[in-house]
Structures are given as C-alpha cells and as structure tokens.
Design an enzyme around this catalytic site. Structure first.
Site, PDB file in Angstrom:
ATOM      1  N   GLU A 204      -2.178   0.245   7.821  1.00 29.89           N
ATOM      2  CA  GLU A 204      -1.297  -0.811   7.313  1.00 29.89           C
ATOM      3  C   GLU A 204      -0.125  -0.224   6.541  1.00 29.89           C
ATOM      4  O   GLU A 204       1.017  -0.664   6.699  1.00 29.89           O
ATOM      5  CB  GLU A 204      -2.111  -1.763   6.413  1.00 29.89           C
ATOM      6  CG  GLU A 204      -1.287  -2.926   5.883  1.00 29.89           C
ATOM      7  CD  GLU A 204      -2.042  -3.787   4.881  1.00 29.89           C
ATOM      8  OE1 GLU A 204      -3.240  -3.519   4.641  1.00 29.89           O
ATOM      9  OE2 GLU A 204      -1.427  -4.719   4.338  1.00 29.89           O
TER      10      GLU A 204
ATOM     11  N   HIS B  89       2.750  -7.126   4.279  1.00 33.88           N
ATOM     12  CA  HIS B  89       1.374  -6.694   4.558  1.00 33.88           C
ATOM     13  C   HIS B  89       0.978  -7.046   5.981  1.00 33.88           C
ATOM     14  O   HIS B  89       1.613  -7.875   6.624  1.00 33.88           O
ATOM     15  CB  HIS B  89       0.399  -7.363   3.587  1.00 33.88           C
ATOM     16  CG  HIS B  89       0.522  -6.847   2.191  1.00 33.88           C
ATOM     17  ND1 HIS B  89      -0.347  -5.938   1.656  1.00 33.88           N
ATOM     18  CD2 HIS B  89       1.453  -7.101   1.231  1.00 33.88           C
ATOM     19  CE1 HIS B  89       0.025  -5.650   0.422  1.00 33.88           C
ATOM     20  NE2 HIS B  89       1.123  -6.344   0.126  1.00 33.88           N
TER      21      HIS B  89
ATOM     22  N   GLU C  96       1.697 -11.770   5.252  1.00 25.23           N
ATOM     23  CA  GLU C  96       0.706 -11.073   6.078  1.00 25.23           C
ATOM     24  C   GLU C  96       1.188 -11.274   7.509  1.00 25.23           C
ATOM     25  O   GLU C  96       1.048 -12.346   8.081  1.00 25.23           O
ATOM     26  CB  GLU C  96      -0.695 -11.669   5.878  1.00 25.23           C
ATOM     27  CG  GLU C  96      -1.286 -11.449   4.486  1.00 25.23           C
ATOM     28  CD  GLU C  96      -1.861 -10.047   4.273  1.00 25.23           C
ATOM     29  OE1 GLU C  96      -1.759  -9.197   5.183  1.00 25.23           O
ATOM     30  OE2 GLU C  96      -2.410  -9.808   3.177  1.00 25.23           O
TER      31      GLU C  96
ATOM     32  N   HIS D 264       0.830  -1.216   0.000  1.00 25.68           N
ATOM     33  CA  HIS D 264       0.000   0.000   0.000  1.00 25.68           C
ATOM     34  C   HIS D 264       0.868   1.272   0.000  1.00 25.68           C
ATOM     35  O   HIS D 264       2.023   1.214  -0.358  1.00 25.68           O
ATOM     36  CB  HIS D 264      -1.001  -0.037   1.157  1.00 25.68           C
ATOM     37  CG  HIS D 264      -1.694  -1.368   1.226  1.00 25.68           C
ATOM     38  ND1 HIS D 264      -2.756  -1.690   0.424  1.00 25.68           N
ATOM     39  CD2 HIS D 264      -1.415  -2.486   1.971  1.00 25.68           C
ATOM     40  CE1 HIS D 264      -3.127  -2.938   0.668  1.00 25.68           C
ATOM     41  NE2 HIS D 264      -2.328  -3.444   1.604  1.00 25.68           N
TER      42      HIS D 264
HETATM   43 ZN   LIG Z   1      -2.221  -5.280   2.590  1.00 29.39          ZN
END
Ligand SMILES: [Zn+2]
Length: 577
Positions: free
Chosen positions: A427, A480, A542, A412
């Site tokens: 995030e 992430h 993640e 992002h």
């Molecule tokens: Zn993400």
C-alpha cells in the site's frame, strides 16, 4: 539448442536405450543433471576410484544416494556409479517420482515467503483453495511452487493431497512417437509409447520431464516433445457470483482459439469458443480464470493467461497505443517537446487547429507524429483529442484551485507498509505513486501542492496532522488502499470525520467514482487520526481493495491511476467552486 533438428536422432537414441536397458525394479528418489562438461563417473565416491564412463552436460540420471560430496547414480543396465556433487545439479527433492505432491491452501491471505521462517520477506499471499506443488518440508515450513513462483509457506495452512487428480496441465504430443518411461530419464524403462497428437494430463514436472498417467499407472515423458496447452489451478470452490459487476478490465484473447467453460477450471465443460482478438469485459478473476459474458449473453470462464488485459472505457489498444486518434492543438505557439515532461527540450511549435496523430499516451502527455516523421510530445492539458483517447484534464477553467494550498498525504511509508495486496502490492508504494501523479496534476492547474512524504519514509500520524496545521492548508487529502479478509470485497470508500469535512469528501468521491467506475462504497464518517485531529478540511480516501486480486491488478494500472487522480482533481475543483 535447436532441439527440433535433433528429434529423429534423439528418438532413435531413446529407442536404442530402451532396447538395451532392462526394466528397473524401483523408481529412484529423484534425478540429477550433469552441470559440467565431460564429467567422469567413477566406481566409488572419491577421485581415487576408476572412471567408469564420461558423461556430458545436461545428461540426467536417477539419483540413488549421497555420500559426502559424492552422489551415486544409476547409469543404466542396472549399473551404479558415482559422480561428484559439485558437477551436478540436483532436482529439488521430490519425495517420490511416482506421484507428485500437491497441496491446497486452507486459509485466506496466507503469506508466501522467500525462506522457511517469518523473518523472510513476503512474496505475496495465497487464498483458500489455491493449489500448490509441494517441493520440500523444513521444520514447520513447506517449500511450494505457486502461481507467484517458488516460496515457503507455513505447514499449518497447507493440506497435502498426494497425486493430484484434479487440474493439471494438458499437453499434446508433437513427436511421431514418444516413449513413456518409469523414471524421468532416458534410463527409465519404457512402459509404452504415445503417438503424435495424443493429449496427456501433466501431473508433475522434473528436469524437463513430465509425469503423466499412462494405462492406469504413472510414467514420464520428455517435455521436449510436448506442447503444453494450458495449466489449471482449479478453483475448487464456486467463485463468488454475488459481486459480478464488471471489473473495468478488458481482456483480449491472444490464443487462436480458446475454450469457454462453465466453470473456472480445465474440468469445466466446454460451452463455447472464442477467437484471437476477441475482447471481453472481465467480470471476475479466480485463480487465473476469468469470467466473461459472451455475445450471446451467456456467462463462461476462460483461461486468464491467454488474455491481454487493458482498462475499459479507453479504446487504447494493446499497449496503450491508441488507434487512429489525433490531437488538435488549442493555442498558437504550443511547445512540442523531446520528452513527456516540461523539462524536455522544445523541438517544434504548433498552432491552434494543427492536428497530429497520436503514437502513444504517456500519462499526461501525448506522443505525436510530426510532419518530419519523428515523434514529439505535447502536454495533454493544452490539446483536444479525438474520441477514443483519454483526455487529460485541461487548464483554463481551473482558476478555482489556483494558489489553493493542498496537502497530499500518501498513507504509510518506511517501516509501515500498510496493506499487502493479494499479489504483493504494498500500500505504501501505491499511495506514493498516486500522490505524485495527483500532485503533478494539481500543480498543472496552479495549486500549491505539498506532500507529507515524497519518498519511502516513515511518518507518524501526528506529524502528518501537524504539517497540515503548520501550513494552514486549504485541503488535506490522505490517500490509502484498502484490505479485508473477504477477497471479493472491492470498491472505493471516502471518509470524513468532522461535518465540515463532508463536502470535500463527497465532491472528491463523486468525481472519482465517475472517472474510474470503481464500485461505490460511499462517503462515510471514519474515526481516523489524520482527519479526526485535523483542523483543516481533511479527507481520507480508500481508493480500492488490494486484498481483492482482480482489483489489485486494476489499481496498479496506469489507467486507473490516471482516472482516479483526474477524479480527485475534479472533485477538489468542484469543492472550491
Ligand atoms: Zn492505509
């Protein structure tokens, strides 16, 4: 103000006022506090009216009505007078002083904003059953006081409950006698009095006054004479028990004595006590209540605001200051610097075998005490530390990744925030933080590190992949943090798409899980653009759930950041071996 000094004086004043003022027939709609010094109060709403009396800064009065720039107030003895609204501060509209308005959030991930509309920025989010104090309503929006502070919430997601019966703060009276009044001001008529040591449940607060239940009616007492013990936002639903492994966070009790209850609220039955300095693994956290396991093996809940939190598996004390830990220098001529980075000046040199006590850990650097009593800094990867301090990854056996081209991709950025945490973490910010730390560690081991972005910048998925292709990188690591509606879900998941990416994913995953002890959600195939379209060995990590409030707290700690990046580095090293 040294209020204690004036307690006898104030109390006699309160008593005197209570004697001379007849009871008020009805409670006012709110209060005002005088903000100017020596302010005139007049007979009517204008400067041309006669001055009735002068009032001082801090005085509070019941508010009756407003006319233009003037406010009519109750000045006692049943008398009304007017004061200019630019010389007062109004208590945020409580619709009625006789009962506080509480609300319960009816959905998960309900956003709290800075203003009444979706164009206002997000302060954080609340979950189902969270309680809020309702301050006022504007259109389809409600201003609420929450554990995140004051903010606005859509009317659709809050259910009003008048006059809260559950929860509430507990206070103890510490004046020898304290009047209970009908309104939150010294002008309110006296309903009775409370004695020193008596406990009360606080229903609401207004301008330093506390609303309580007194002899089956509601009354007000001055907050100056009350020691507030704790507050509870009562988790009305039973906290989820299924996911009750340790969170990896240690809580140390900061209160002298703290009740342990059978549920996470002040209504929970007291089953035990813990004392200042006691430490526990935090098993779960719900609405600021923390579940712990006692030495007896019993489980219980304690108020989270009396806990100082730190990461487990580190014996670093309260503020990351390790107790009685030492570093031993590995090589002759090791530089000791003035600050915790390679750009800081060399202020001393040390030789192999020299020992120094550790003052503090600063990411990869140890602050050490030199023989002259001053502090110096030594890089963590060139020393050995005694047990109890996190050992920074060492150089040496790291030739495996020397000159490997590794691209780190912080997920992002810019207009794309990614997930928003339960308590507001974005995030995009956390992925960048992790990426920068990971980059420093990989560089220290001789890798050629590239970042797809190194600031808060928007970048398309396609251009991230193009960069990996153009640079022909040996590994592409996309970072992430996860989010999901179910706020009990937690843990780390690693993704690959093509089978030739699987080994990189599983090496990193295994090492990161081992380092962080975060819940293992496994290595999975995931259909993500940055790995699917990537011809290079690419993985998407993640690194934990921002939607889980407890995990969000942990993910933000520098200790987690240290551990997870150490794990990723180790995994990459193993992969290239
Ligand atoms: Zn993400």
């Amino acid at each position: 103000m040294h209020i204690k000094k004036y307690i006898p004086l104030l109390l006699s004043l309160i008593l005197l006022l209570s004697l001379i003022h007849p009871p008020l027939k009805s409670a006012a709609a709110g209060t005002i506090q005088v903000s100017g010094a020596n302010v005139n109060v007049r007979e009517g709403p204008g400067l041309s009216y006669n001055v009735v009396k002068k009032v001082n800064k801090g005085d509070t009065f019941s508010f009756i009505k407003e006319e233009g720039d003037w406010v009519q107030i109750d000045i006692g003895s049943g008398k009304k007078a007017w004061i200019a609204n630019w010389l007062i501060t109004k208590k945020e509209s409580t619709t009625s002083v006789a009962s506080s308005t509480k609300g319960t959030v009816t959905a998960n991930s309900v956003r709290i904003r800075t203003g009444p509309g979706t164009s206002h920025s997000v302060l954080g989010s609340l979950n189902k059953s969270d309680t809020v104090d309702i301050l006022k309503t504007e259109g389809n929006w409600v201003q609420v006081n929450t554990r995140l502070g004051k903010g606005w919430i859509s009317k659709d997601y809050v259910q009003t409950t008048k006059g809260a019966t559950s929860g509430g703060n507990i206070g103890t009276i510490h004046a020898s006698s304290l009047n209970v009044r009908s309104t939150p001001s010294t002008q309110g008529n006296v309903l009775g009095s409370l004695k020193k040591g008596e406990k009360i449940t606080i229903l609401a607060q207004q301008n330093g006054w506390l609303q309580i239940t007194y002899k089956n009616q509601q009354g007000w007492i001055s907050g100056d004479y009350v020691k507030v013990e704790s507050s509870s936002s009562t988790p009305s639903s039973t906290p989820n028990q299924s996911d009750s492994n340790a969170t990896g966070i240690i809580g140390t009790v900061t209160a002298t004595s703290l009740n342990v209850r059978n549920s996470g609220s002040l209504n929970g039955q007291v089953i035990d006590h813990v004392s200042k300095g006691d430490s526990f693994q935090i098993l779960e956290e719900v609405n600021s209540w923390v579940k712990i396991q006692l030495k007896s093996g019993k489980f219980g809940w304690i108020a989270g605001w009396y806990l100082q939190k730190s990461m487990s598996s580190e014996s670093t004390g309260a503020n990351g200051s390790p107790k009685n830990s030492t570093v031993t220098i590995d090589q002759n001529g090791t530089n000791i610097r003035s600050g915790p980075d390679l750009n800081s000046k060399v202020i001393a040199r040390a030789n192999a075998g020299d020992k120094f006590s550790i003052v503090k850990v600063h990411k990869d650097w140890y602050e050490i005490k030199l023989s002259n009593g001053k502090s110096g800094y030594v890089a963590g990867w060139i020393v050995t530390v005694s047990s109890g301090v996190p050992q920074v990854e060492k150089l040496g056996s790291s030739s495996d990744i020397k000159n490997k081209k590794i691209m780190i991709d912080p997920g992002h950025g810019g207009r794309d925030n990614g997930a928003t945490g339960a308590k507001g973490t974005l995030e995009k910010n956390l992925t960048l933080k992790t990426a920068q730390l990971l980059s420093a560690k990989l560089k220290a081991r001789g890798a050629k590190v590239l970042l797809t972005r190194n600031n808060d910048q928007y970048l398309s998925l396609g251009s991230r992949v193009s960069m990996a292709h153009y640079q022909n990188v040996d590994a592409f690591i996309s970072l992430h943090y996860d989010s999901i509606d179910n706020h009990t879900v937690r843990g780390m998941t690693s993704y690959y798409y093509h089978s030739n990416q699987k080994s990189l994913a599983s090496n990193i995953h295994t090492a990161a899980i081992k380092q962080t002890k975060i819940k293992d959600r496994g290595v999975r195939q995931g259909n993500y653009h940055v790995i699917r379209e990537n011809r290079q060995p690419a993985v998407l990590l993640e690194l934990g759930y921002l939607s889980n409030p407890t995990e969000e707290l942990m993910l933000n700690t520098s200790q987690y950041q240290e551990q997870v990046t150490n794990g990723i580095v180790q995994g990459i090293v193993t992969y290239f071996k």
